[in-house]
Design an enzyme around this catalytic site. Structure first.
Site, PDB file in Angstrom:
ATOM      1  N   HIS A 282       0.827  -1.218   0.000  1.00  0.00           N
ATOM      2  CA  HIS A 282       0.000   0.000   0.000  1.00  0.00           C
ATOM      3  C   HIS A 282       0.859   1.266   0.000  1.00  0.00           C
ATOM      4  CE1 HIS A 282      -3.871  -2.073   0.571  1.00  0.00           C
ATOM      5  NE2 HIS A 282      -3.198  -2.907   1.359  1.00  0.00           N
ATOM      6  N   ASP A 353      -0.149  -5.220   5.842  1.00  0.00           N
ATOM      7  CA  ASP A 353      -1.215  -6.072   5.316  1.00  0.00           C
ATOM      8  C   ASP A 353      -1.096  -6.206   3.801  1.00  0.00           C
ATOM      9  OD1 ASP A 353      -1.915  -3.294   5.197  1.00  0.00           O
ATOM     10  OD2 ASP A 353      -3.908  -3.870   4.523  1.00  0.00           O
ATOM     11  N   GLU A 354      -1.730  -7.237   3.286  1.00  0.00           N
ATOM     12  CA  GLU A 354      -1.913  -7.459   1.851  1.00  0.00           C
ATOM     13  C   GLU A 354      -0.621  -7.305   1.038  1.00  0.00           C
ATOM     14  OE1 GLU A 354      -6.468  -6.639   0.780  1.00  0.00           O
ATOM     15  OE2 GLU A 354      -5.342  -4.792   1.093  1.00  0.00           O
ATOM     16  N   ILE A 355       0.387  -8.078   1.401  1.00  0.00           N
ATOM     17  CA  ILE A 355       1.581  -8.154   0.565  1.00  0.00           C
ATOM     18  C   ILE A 355       1.251  -9.078  -0.605  1.00  0.00           C
ATOM     19  CG2 ILE A 355       4.044  -8.658   0.492  1.00  0.00           C
ATOM     20  CD1 ILE A 355       3.241  -6.467   2.475  1.00  0.00           C
TER      21      ILE A 355
END
Length: 599
Positions: A282, A353-355
């Site tokens: 992100h 988060d969300e790699i």
């Protein structure tokens, strides 16, 4: 002369506050007259007094009320932030003149109940800082004669008691419940709202209004997701180019003075401001200033012809920091240092988060690392080992999203995350992931997307989306077109138990919860309605629970109380969305699914 109308349309004139004996005598005459008028027109209804969130202990055995004296004052110890709250609430109780949708049933007996003149506040520890675990308990006694008394261990508990007192005042002229005793304290120490200001920008005034409404609901944490791939609106002294090039524009940035204003406002309202600088994922907006440290920046998020597993991001807006580039850490440490300086809060949220595998794999240096036997999880471990110690050196506790430990593809071992300094915020898989986190020995904050995501159910924001071209079938009717649909109703939020399925020892590791408003489809025009009054539902469950003394869920009784509270919030300037037609409030029980049996 001040002219006001009573609840019954009768004009009552009262002199402005003065120290002269003659005017004070005139004031007493007006007070006695007002009491007599109220006695002639008694308030009558089946409704009791409404306080939201519902206090842990509330005793009002003989419902009575008396006038709030025009000279009413609050006596409190000197404390920078409490003094500000006292001034705010003193103005509120004198000017709000809330007219309930259904008036409380009270007895007004002017010959026995003199007007209330004073609320005295006693605080035993004026030095306790606003941080997680601070004592927010209070007791409030409003006798039928003499001064009211608010006792708290800390200034922050006193603020909670002031809010309760304000909700016990209503009508015009103002009356206050008497013969009341309240003892109150929260069940959970962390009760928050997360707001994403990267995808869409929110002016400072909207953030302040949100914090003010949070305080009224006895919430105490504003989790500020400041940056993301879409924009970097935070102006940092050490890295000015990040906002200058990565924000939506100079009129959509938060200056150091803006941060100071927001943090100060939070302290005056008993609300901590926790900054989140999400990384290493992100971070596409960082590439505007430093393209060399960001992998897959400005690429189309889901390449044509590729499988979902090969996407570069889970939504439009790509970019991950490159853990192999030394300059990544030069920039990041400047960012962390500046943010820690701007925000005194002991918690520092570092995201993680969300790699997405495809993004890192798109970088040539990372491709070489992987071809030589390295793994994506090792990349994340390198990143955490290069940043976590620095955050801890600034005397901060680090908060990560759960992915850093629980992701199926890219995660670090528990040896990398010291349990005494790490908190994991859960957002996936409901109570199952909460269980996984606490059973591993970590403290957690619950933000389950199944219950606490306020953006869900408003459809997808993607363009040229064929999923909606389904004549006669209904497009994604089960989830409203969004990945986390359907819409989370206030009842869904109210009935959620964030310690469901946990042992008593495991439940102790649950610090509390946060609702989350991600801003793909939210901005200032819908902010209040997206958050309120649904967040009020969470506020009550985390403060005093969602069950009555018999252990039964109390959502049925909460409906009318939340309707009343929503109406009062609107009167206070918060544009909370309606729950029911006004007709339902005026006809109690008629909008239920099952008619209540006569008792």
């Amino acid at each position: 002369m001040l002219v006001s109308k009573s609840p019954f349309g009768i004009e009552i004139k009262s002199p402005k506050q003065s120290s002269t004996v003659g005017q004070m005598e005139s004031m007493l005459v007006i007070i006695r007259l007002a009491l007599c008028l109220l006695a002639l027109f008694p308030i009558s209804s089946g409704s009791g007094i409404n306080v939201w969130p519902k206090p842990r202990t509330f005793s009002w055995p003989n419902p009575q009320a008396t006038l709030l004296s025009p000279a009413f004052t609050i006596a409190a110890p000197n404390h920078t932030f409490l003094s500000s709250a006292v001034e705010r609430y003193l103005h509120l109780v004198h000017t709000e003149h809330h007219l309930p949708l259904v008036n409380p049933s009270v007895n007004l007996t002017p010959s026995k109940l003199p007007p209330l003149r004073t609320l005295s506040i006693v605080v035993s520890d004026l030095k306790a800082p606003l941080q997680h675990g601070v004592d927010e308990s209070y007791s409030l006694s409003i006798p039928t004669s003499g001064p009211a008394k608010l006792t708290a261990n800390t200034a922050w508990g006193a603020m909670r008691g002031l809010e309760t007192f304000s909700q016990l005042v209503w009508s015009d002229p103002s009356v206050v419940a008497v013969g009341v005793y309240v003892w109150d304290a929260p069940l959970f120490g962390h009760r928050g709202v997360m707001l994403d200001t990267s995808r869409n920008y929110y002016p400072v005034k909207d953030i302040l209004r949100t914090i003010g409404a949070m305080s009224a609901n006895k919430l105490n944490v504003f989790h500020w997701h400041i940056t993301d791939s879409h924009s970097f609106p935070l102006v940092l002294p050490s890295e000015p180019d990040l906002a200058a090039k990565g924000s939506y524009g100079p009129d959509m940035q938060y200056s150091p003075n803006d941060i100071k204003t927001i943090v100060q406002f939070g302290l005056e309202h008993g609300v901590r401001v926790i900054p989140e600088i999400d990384s290493p994922g992100h971070t596409g907006s960082w590439a505007e200033a430093y393209p060399e440290i960001v992998a897959c920046a400005n690429m189309f998020w889901w390449p044509a012809g590729s499988e979902w597993a090969d996407r570069l991001a889970s939504e439009p807006g790509t970019g991950h920091l490159n853990p192999l580039n030394p300059k990544t850490y030069q920039v990041l440490k400047n960012v962390i240092h500046d943010v820690a300086s701007l925000f005194p809060e002991p918690f520092f949220h570092s995201g993680a988060d969300e790699i997405i595998p495809g993004c890192w794999k798109a970088d040539p240096a990372i491709q070489s690392f992987l071809s030589n036997g390295g793994t994506l999880s090792q990349l994340l471990e390198i990143f955490v080992n290069s940043t976590l110690p620095y955050i801890l050196s600034l005397n901060r506790t680090v908060v990560y999203w759960e992915d850093v430990l629980l992701d199926e593809n890219i995660k670090v071992p528990t040896t990398v995350l010291p349990k005494e300094h790490t908190i994991l915020q859960t957002w996936n898989n409901g109570p199952n992931n909460t269980k996984r986190i606490v059973s591993s020995g970590y403290k957690t904050i619950v933000s389950s997307s199944d219950f606490y995501y306020l953006d869900c159910g408003h459809g997808s924001f993607l363009g040229n989306d064929s999923q909606y071209d389904q004549e006669g079938a209904g497009a994604n009717s089960g989830n409203g077109g969004s990945w986390c649909g359907p819409f989370k109703t206030w009842q869904t939020i109210y009935n959620y138990d964030i310690t469901y399925g946990l042992s008593k020892e495991e439940a102790k590791l649950v610090l509390g919860g946060e609702v989350a408003l991600w801003s793909e489809q939210a901005d200032p025009t819908v902010l209040d309605a997206r958050i309120w009054p649904r967040t009020s539902a969470m506020a009550e469950t985390l403060w005093s629970g969602n069950r009555d003394k018999m252990g039964m869920k109390r959502y049925a009784g909460a409906t009318d109380r939340l309707n009343e509270w929503r109406y009062r919030m609107v009167r206070r300037g918060v544009e909370a969305e309606p729950l029911q037609p006004l007709w339902c409030v005026r006809n109690p029980g008629m909008c239920n699914t099952v008619q209540a049996s006569a008792s």
